[in-house]
Design a protein around this motif. Structure first.
Motif, PDB file in Angstrom:
ATOM      1  N   ASP A 183       0.985  -1.159  -0.089  1.00  0.00           N
ATOM      2  CA  ASP A 183       0.036   0.028   0.016  1.00  0.00           C
ATOM      3  C   ASP A 183       0.963   1.308   0.062  1.00  0.00           C
ATOM      4  O   ASP A 183       1.437   1.263   1.064  1.00  0.00           O
ATOM      5  CB  ASP A 183      -0.674   0.028   1.270  1.00  0.00           C
ATOM      6  N   TYR A 184       1.035   2.044  -1.104  1.00  0.00           N
ATOM      7  CA  TYR A 184       1.801   3.040  -1.190  1.00  0.00           C
ATOM      8  C   TYR A 184       1.470   4.012  -0.227  1.00  0.00           C
ATOM      9  O   TYR A 184       2.305   4.809   0.184  1.00  0.00           O
ATOM     10  CB  TYR A 184       1.831   3.560  -2.780  1.00  0.00           C
ATOM     11  N   ARG A 185       0.245   4.442   0.098  1.00  0.00           N
ATOM     12  CA  ARG A 185      -0.034   5.352   1.099  1.00  0.00           C
ATOM     13  C   ARG A 185       0.574   5.102   2.443  1.00  0.00           C
ATOM     14  O   ARG A 185       1.114   6.037   3.150  1.00  0.00           O
ATOM     15  CB  ARG A 185      -1.583   5.487   1.246  1.00  0.00           C
ATOM     16  N   ALA A 186       0.660   3.957   2.701  1.00  0.00           N
ATOM     17  CA  ALA A 186       1.325   3.472   4.306  1.00  0.00           C
ATOM     18  C   ALA A 186       2.570   3.807   4.099  1.00  0.00           C
ATOM     19  O   ALA A 186       3.290   4.272   4.926  1.00  0.00           O
ATOM     20  CB  ALA A 186       1.098   1.841   4.419  1.00  0.00           C
ATOM     21  N   MET A 187       3.093   3.349   2.908  1.00  0.00           N
ATOM     22  CA  MET A 187       4.720   3.766   2.644  1.00  0.00           C
ATOM     23  C   MET A 187       4.791   5.446   2.730  1.00  0.00           C
ATOM     24  O   MET A 187       5.704   5.834   3.471  1.00  0.00           O
ATOM     25  CB  MET A 187       5.148   3.419   1.387  1.00  0.00           C
ATOM     26  N   LEU A 188       4.023   5.950   2.386  1.00  0.00           N
ATOM     27  CA  LEU A 188       4.198   7.671   2.209  1.00  0.00           C
ATOM     28  C   LEU A 188       4.095   8.100   3.462  1.00  0.00           C
ATOM     29  O   LEU A 188       4.709   9.018   4.175  1.00  0.00           O
ATOM     30  CB  LEU A 188       3.403   8.206   1.334  1.00  0.00           C
ATOM     31  N   ASP A 189       3.081   7.433   4.298  1.00  0.00           N
ATOM     32  CA  ASP A 189       2.864   7.931   5.814  1.00  0.00           C
ATOM     33  C   ASP A 189       3.909   7.622   6.637  1.00  0.00           C
ATOM     34  O   ASP A 189       4.178   8.362   7.747  1.00  0.00           O
ATOM     35  CB  ASP A 189       1.329   7.487   6.281  1.00  0.00           C
ATOM     36  N   GLU A 190       4.621   6.432   6.572  1.00  0.00           N
ATOM     37  CA  GLU A 190       5.309   5.819   7.438  1.00  0.00           C
ATOM     38  C   GLU A 190       6.818   5.825   7.419  1.00  0.00           C
ATOM     39  O   GLU A 190       7.436   5.782   8.264  1.00  0.00           O
ATOM     40  CB  GLU A 190       4.957   4.327   7.656  1.00  0.00           C
ATOM     41  N   ALA A 191       7.266   5.987   6.162  1.00  0.00           N
ATOM     42  CA  ALA A 191       8.737   5.778   5.868  1.00  0.00           C
ATOM     43  C   ALA A 191       9.772   6.906   5.951  1.00  0.00           C
ATOM     44  O   ALA A 191      10.866   6.949   5.610  1.00  0.00           O
ATOM     45  CB  ALA A 191       8.657   5.143   4.396  1.00  0.00           C
ATOM     46  N   LYS A 192       8.984   8.067   6.191  1.00  0.00           N
ATOM     47  CA  LYS A 192       9.848   9.391   6.313  1.00  0.00           C
ATOM     48  C   LYS A 192      10.840   9.709   5.453  1.00  0.00           C
ATOM     49  O   LYS A 192      11.872   9.653   5.349  1.00  0.00           O
ATOM     50  CB  LYS A 192      10.723   9.208   7.873  1.00  0.00           C
ATOM     51  N   LEU A 193      10.245   9.806   4.198  1.00  0.00           N
ATOM     52  CA  LEU A 193      10.991   9.960   2.870  1.00  0.00           C
ATOM     53  C   LEU A 193      11.312  11.168   2.668  1.00  0.00           C
ATOM     54  O   LEU A 193      10.554  12.083   2.809  1.00  0.00           O
ATOM     55  CB  LEU A 193       9.978   9.192   1.605  1.00  0.00           C
ATOM     56  N   ASP A 194      12.397  11.471   1.733  1.00  0.00           N
ATOM     57  CA  ASP A 194      12.745  12.912   0.874  1.00  0.00           C
ATOM     58  C   ASP A 194      11.994  12.750  -0.225  1.00  0.00           C
ATOM     59  O   ASP A 194      11.693  13.801  -0.943  1.00  0.00           O
ATOM     60  CB  ASP A 194      14.050  13.143   0.947  1.00  0.00           C
ATOM     61  N   ALA A 195      12.070  11.640  -1.069  1.00  0.00           N
ATOM     62  CA  ALA A 195      11.794  11.643  -2.530  1.00  0.00           C
ATOM     63  C   ALA A 195      11.230  10.294  -2.901  1.00  0.00           C
ATOM     64  O   ALA A 195      11.522   9.225  -2.224  1.00  0.00           O
ATOM     65  CB  ALA A 195      12.987  11.723  -3.321  1.00  0.00           C
TER      66      ALA A 195
END
Ligand SMILES: NC(=O)c1ccc[n+]([C@@H]2O[C@H](COP(=O)([O-])OP(=O)(O)OC[C@H]3O[C@@H](n4cnc5c(N)ncnc54)[C@H](O)[C@@H]3O)[C@@H](O)[C@H]2O)c1
Length: 319
Positions: free
Chosen positions: A58-70
């Motif tokens: 689930d990409y939304r979970a990744m965006l919310d959890e993973a503390k990404l820059d890009a």
């Protein structure tokens, strides 16, 4: 920003595994934090092969959890829009593959959203980043402006319906040649074209001449009714000419080499690895450098939308 740019990748398909994960995994200043694919086994396999910390479906979970820059979003163009919008809405910088969208309108909306959210954006027009192309163009431009260029893309694929017909051949694939025409010659002022649909219901060829704002001339030849794949380029100006086949070599004629000089694509890249000599590593290097410096990438969304628009103009200008 920390020493390492924290990157997440949405999509673990064919191209991603062949060129993008290997490029990112080779950069010491990138931390590949997460890989995501709807297909769990693909996400897990990419994460394992390229050292990503976590796999998601689930990409939304990744965006919310993973503390990404890009975030890299690497999937067919008709799936791209919502995911890319969600990435930008979270204030994250974003890299997508070409084509940037199914329509020019969508591509322009992506550009507007990137500006509104203040994020850096990039479309993977990798041909611009082929080391041979950059080396030759840089050498020629020191001698004067490029006044005439040629961009050729042939394939043997006449009944072409990309993604079951979601998008036409010129917006989807031959756009590489269209974008390169702009990269070599600059902004296009006007075009005249001939399109054909030989033995098929829709266009499978477009041949065109363009006048650049600089006063120079461009020639485009894209055709899927041929016997082979051929993707070549020419750049000419006062006292210089170059003929490039990035799969093999360039032949350059100028004051430095009046009899002609051959530069191999491997020598220009310093590598025989496809993702390096064909520009994929270079485009990612550029994107990551831009994320670190805050500079807008060369092929940001609004710039890429101009190549989509030129495709529209090529169809509209058909005699
Ligand atoms: N620059 C080039 O020369 C070049 C060459 C080939 C392909 N491409 C482009 O690369 C892109 C990807 O092509 P591909 O052949 O690798 O595609 P692919 O179909 O092999 O891979 C796409 C992956 O995305 C996943 N996916 C789709 N929607 C998702 C979602 N919402 N969340 C998570 N994962 C999702 C799919 O499960 C699939 O694994 C296309 O846009 C294509 O045009 C560019």
């Amino acid at each position: 920003m920390a020493d390492k740019v924290r990157v997440g990748v949405v999509g673990a398909g064919a191209l991603a595994n062949r060129v993008h994960y290997p490029s990112l995994a080779a950069m010491p200043d990138v931390e590949l934090v997460a890989a995501c694919d709807l297909v769990e086994s693909k996400a897990a396999s990419a994460a394992k092969s390229f050292g990503a910390g976590k796999a998601y479906t689930d990409y939304r979970a990744m965006l919310d959890e993973a503390k990404l820059d890009a975030v890299y979003v690497l999937m067919p163009p008709y799936h791209l829009f919502d995911v890319t919008m969600d990435v930008m809405a979270r204030g994250l910088h974003v890299f997508i593959e070409k084509p940037p969208a199914v329509t020019t309108f969508q591509a322009e909306m992506l550009g507007e959203a990137a500006a509104r959210h203040g994020v850096l954006s990039m479309v993977g027009f990798n041909r611009r980043f082929i080391p041979l192309h950059r080396l030759v163009r840089e050498r020629l431009e020191k001698q004067g402006p490029i006044s005439h260029c040629v961009s050729v893309f042939y394939k043997n694929s006449p009944d072409v319906a990309y993604y079951r017909g979601a998008i036409d051949y010129l917006h989807c694939d031959a756009i590489h040649a269209v974008d390169m025409l702009r990269w070599m010659g600059g902004d296009v002022e006007s075009v005249a074209s001939v399109t054909h649909s030989l033995g098929w219901t829709h266009e499978n060829g477009c041949h065109a001449v363009a006048r650049f704002a600089s006063g120079g001339t461009g020639v485009l030849m894209t055709d899927w009714v041929t016997g082979t794949r051929l993707h070549t380029f020419e750049m000419h100006g006062r006292g210089f000419s170059a003929f490039l086949n990035p799969d093999v070599e360039a032949r350059v004629y100028d004051a430095q080499a009046p009899q002609g000089e051959t530069i191999s694509t491997f020598a220009a890249a310093g590598s025989e690895e496809f993702h390096v000599y064909y520009g994929f590593f270079g485009e990612s290097r550029h994107f990551i450098d831009c994320v670190k410096s805050g500079q807008q990438p060369e092929t940001h969304f609004a710039e890429a939308a101009k190549s989509m628009k030129l495709v529209d103009q090529l169809y509209a200008a058909a005699i």
